[in-house]
Design an enzyme around this catalytic site. Structure first.
Site, short mmCIF file in Angstrom:
data_model
loop_
_atom_site.label_atom_id
_atom_site.label_comp_id
_atom_site.label_asym_id
_atom_site.label_seq_id
_atom_site.Cartn_x
_atom_site.Cartn_y
_atom_site.Cartn_z
N CYS A 115 0.85 -1.10 0.06
CA CYS A 115 0.05 -0.01 0.10
C CYS A 115 0.92 1.31 -0.02
CB CYS A 115 -1.12 -0.22 1.28
SG CYS A 115 -2.36 1.28 1.00
N HIS A 214 -3.54 -4.94 0.55
CA HIS A 214 -2.93 -5.29 1.85
C HIS A 214 -3.00 -6.87 1.91
CE1 HIS A 214 -2.52 -1.76 4.23
NE2 HIS A 214 -3.27 -1.22 3.22
N GLU A 216 -1.46 -8.84 3.71
CA GLU A 216 -1.09 -9.26 5.25
C GLU A 216 -2.90 -9.32 6.14
OE1 GLU A 216 -1.93 -5.02 6.20
OE2 GLU A 216 -1.00 -6.24 4.43
#
Length: 240
Positions: A115, A214, A216
């Site tokens: 990001c 994202h 994660e």
């Protein structure tokens, strides 16, 4: 047992409060960042902002670098005036991560920008940013509701590194951003797009990847696993 490759992750330094402390400067990083590094087989090490001259020393002690998401980058770094919606509030982090990225790129270290990390990679390579994406695409589909991540599909580009790691025609990803790549930085190429034409991934020489989403925040470990695997192979090939 083969040592796990060391994956450095950049962090925030922000005012926080907990327990008896009303306000204290704190090194912060969402728990999901080290969690996915660990799940992918890496040893996560946090890299709080430091003086830029120490970046090369930090890079020399890790096997790969992750630049995490966060606040907007100061637009002065790419020669632009500040948009009313731009929230650029971490100059120390801007300087430190810029130095880390330059040192990592110079050293050929595997890099994953997430990001803000992708946006900073583009800026470090001489590119520019769209400071408020809704002005361009006319919708808020890249931003989730309050305190949540949104989701939307991205289209990896066949023949790119990202396209090889994510070979599906479309991949559904967690997303939360209001800025995006405008002019592409030198040495970078686009490796994924959103349906509305937003650049969703870029890549450069070696294992240099930036993704606007994202990873994660999801359960798809393919990008992080590839980073850790590349870092392990590089570490094994370096004498001493």
């Amino acid at each position: 047992m083969t040592p796990r490759p060391v994956i450095g992750i950049s962090t925030h330094v922000l005012e926080a409060a907990w327990g008896r402390w009303d306000t204290i400067r704190t090194v912060l990083l969402g728990e999901r960042y080290p969690a996915v590094v660990q799940a992918a087989g890496g040893l996560a090490v946090l890299l709080p902002p430091d003086a830029a001259e120490h970046a090369a020393d930090a890079v020399a002690r890790i096997d790969a670098l992750v630049i995490a998401g966060g606040s907007d980058i100061d637009p002065a770094r790419y020669g632009a005036a500040r948009h009313p919606e731009t929230v650029a509030s971490e100059p120390e982090r801007d300087a430190w991560e810029t130095a880390l990225l330059r040192a990592a790129l110079d050293a050929g270290l595997p890099v994953l920008g997430i990001c803000r990390g992708m946006q900073l990679l583009n800026v470090v390579c001489g590119g520019t940013l769209l400071q408020h994406l809704p002005d361009v695409v006319g919708h808020l589909g890249h931003v989730g509701a309050a305190d949540t991540y949104g989701r939307h599909p991205v289209r990896p580009v066949p023949g790119t590194l990202v396209g090889g790691l994510l070979p599906e025609a479309w991949v559904d990803v967690p997303t939360f951003h209001h800025q995006a790549v405008d002019r592409l930085g030198e040495g970078l190429s686009v490796s994924a797009w959103a349906e509305d034409g937003t650049v969703e991934a870029v890549e450069g020489a070696g294992f240099t990847i930036g993704v606007q989403w994202h990873p994660e925040q999801g359960d798809d470990l393919r990008l992080m696993t590839a980073l850790v695997r590349t870092a392990a192979a590089r570490a094994a090939a370096v004498p001493g």
